[in-house]
Write an enzyme that holds these catalytic residues in place. Structure first.
Site, PDB file in Angstrom:
ATOM      1  N   ARG A 104     -75.168  36.711  25.573  1.00  0.00           N
ATOM      2  CA  ARG A 104     -75.424  36.511  24.149  1.00  0.00           C
ATOM      3  C   ARG A 104     -74.137  36.743  23.347  1.00  0.00           C
ATOM      4  O   ARG A 104     -73.547  37.822  23.432  1.00  0.00           O
ATOM      5  CB  ARG A 104     -76.500  37.485  23.678  1.00  0.00           C
ATOM      6  CG  ARG A 104     -76.983  37.232  22.267  1.00  0.00           C
ATOM      7  CD  ARG A 104     -78.035  38.246  21.912  1.00  0.00           C
ATOM      8  NE  ARG A 104     -79.233  38.034  22.686  1.00  0.00           N
ATOM      9  CZ  ARG A 104     -80.331  37.448  22.207  1.00  0.00           C
ATOM     10  NH1 ARG A 104     -80.361  37.042  20.961  1.00  0.00           N
ATOM     11  NH2 ARG A 104     -81.386  37.283  22.959  1.00  0.00           N
ATOM     12  N   THR A 108     -72.818  35.196  16.928  1.00  0.00           N
ATOM     13  CA  THR A 108     -73.855  34.204  16.599  1.00  0.00           C
ATOM     14  C   THR A 108     -75.230  34.598  17.163  1.00  0.00           C
ATOM     15  O   THR A 108     -76.245  34.054  16.741  1.00  0.00           O
ATOM     16  CB  THR A 108     -73.498  32.831  17.195  1.00  0.00           C
ATOM     17  OG1 THR A 108     -73.536  32.950  18.630  1.00  0.00           O
ATOM     18  CG2 THR A 108     -72.123  32.361  16.763  1.00  0.00           C
ATOM     19  N   ASP A 200     -88.727  44.880  29.522  1.00  0.00           N
ATOM     20  CA  ASP A 200     -87.565  44.111  29.960  1.00  0.00           C
ATOM     21  C   ASP A 200     -87.735  43.774  31.445  1.00  0.00           C
ATOM     22  O   ASP A 200     -87.672  44.663  32.306  1.00  0.00           O
ATOM     23  CB  ASP A 200     -86.286  44.919  29.723  1.00  0.00           C
ATOM     24  CG  ASP A 200     -85.043  44.083  30.020  1.00  0.00           C
ATOM     25  OD1 ASP A 200     -84.911  43.582  31.167  1.00  0.00           O
ATOM     26  OD2 ASP A 200     -84.215  43.912  29.118  1.00  0.00           O
ATOM     27  N   ASP A 203     -84.793  44.817  33.813  1.00  0.00           N
ATOM     28  CA  ASP A 203     -84.729  46.270  34.032  1.00  0.00           C
ATOM     29  C   ASP A 203     -85.859  46.743  34.936  1.00  0.00           C
ATOM     30  O   ASP A 203     -85.662  47.613  35.793  1.00  0.00           O
ATOM     31  CB  ASP A 203     -84.799  47.008  32.688  1.00  0.00           C
ATOM     32  CG  ASP A 203     -83.468  46.988  31.959  1.00  0.00           C
ATOM     33  OD1 ASP A 203     -82.438  46.717  32.606  1.00  0.00           O
ATOM     34  OD2 ASP A 203     -83.464  47.227  30.740  1.00  0.00           O
TER      35      ASP A 203
HETATM   36  N1  URA Z   1     -86.842  39.499  27.934  1.00  0.00           N
HETATM   37  C1  URA Z   1     -87.591  40.417  28.595  1.00  0.00           C
HETATM   38  O1  URA Z   1     -87.278  40.790  29.714  1.00  0.00           O
HETATM   39  N2  URA Z   1     -88.680  40.905  27.971  1.00  0.00           N
HETATM   40  C2  URA Z   1     -89.072  40.518  26.748  1.00  0.00           C
HETATM   41  O2  URA Z   1     -90.093  41.002  26.243  1.00  0.00           O
HETATM   42  C3  URA Z   1     -88.284  39.540  26.086  1.00  0.00           C
HETATM   43  C4  URA Z   1     -87.170  39.060  26.699  1.00  0.00           C
END
Ligand code: URA
Length: 209
Positions: A104, A108, A200, A203
């Site tokens: 990312r 921007t 996530d 993760d």
């Molecule tokens: N990416 C993820 O791993 N979880 C989310 O909720 C949004 C983007």
């Protein structure tokens, strides 16, 4: 015009519930992600064309259907997309694998491609781009851009959980793409997490949080 397919299978729903549970640890999370991806790939490949071939069984010769020389490629978006890959390859071991990496841009906030390695002759393959979470749609759109720019015959996108915002973005930018998901959740929060979601995905797959 592409379509959005929301799977409705009890096994998929059950596995997704386990994935969403915050107490599910990385080992089980990885297993469930692969199992869910495999079940979804089974449905996504329903339209693969068959051809009749002549074979000899131990008893007689007969005609029987087999996959008609279809060339398939799977393209995980790094890194969470890797969590879905093995499940899909168990179903389709001959599929070739490409990878797209995005970061990312801090100014921007848009995804920028840092890596893209695709199988040869993508223009003769049906490609399936995979990422567990379709959140804002920024990464999915950028990955689809990256793949399309190399030339493809056909392209589908598959995720486990989608936000309405992500579906809308992909459909705006790539109206020809079919989207396959096990669930469409409620909304994105202020940090672009899907709610209720599963947190996530990267993760949780790799135990990095
Ligand atoms: N990416 C993820 O791993 N979880 C989310 O909720 C949004 C983007």
């Amino acid at each position: 015009m592409g379509e959005v397919f929301i799977f409705d299978h009890p096994l998929m729903k059950h596995k997704l519930t386990l994935l969403r549970d915050k107490d599910t640890g990385p080992k089980e999370f990885r297993e469930l992600t692969n199992e869910l991806a495999m079940l979804m790939a089974y449905e996504v490949t329903r339209d693969i064309p068959l051809e009749e071939v002549e074979i000899e069984t131990p008893l007689t010769s007969t005609k029987s259907p087999r996959i008609a020389g279809k060339k398939i490629g799977v393209v995980p978006i790094l890194r969470a997309g890797l969590g879905m890959l093995d499940g899909i390859l168990q179903l389709m071991p001959a599929a070739r694998v490409g990878h797209v990496g995005l970061y990312r841009d801090p100014d921007t906030l848009e995804p920028v491609e840092y890596y893209c390695k695709l199988p040869p002759d993508t223009e003769n393959r049906d490609l399936l781009v995979i990422d567990p979470m379709l959140a804002t749609g920024g990464s999915a759109t950028a990955a689809i851009d990256a793949v399309k720019s190399r030339g493809v015959r056909s392209l589908k996108f598959m995720c486990l959980v989608a936000a309405p915002e992500g579906i809308e973005r992909v459909r705006e930018d790539h109206e020809d793409i079919d989207i396959y998901t096990a669930a469409v959740d409620d909304h994105l929060d202020d940090h672009a997490y899907i709610v209720p979601g599963l947190g996530d995905a990267g993760d949780r797959l790799y135990g990095t949080k």
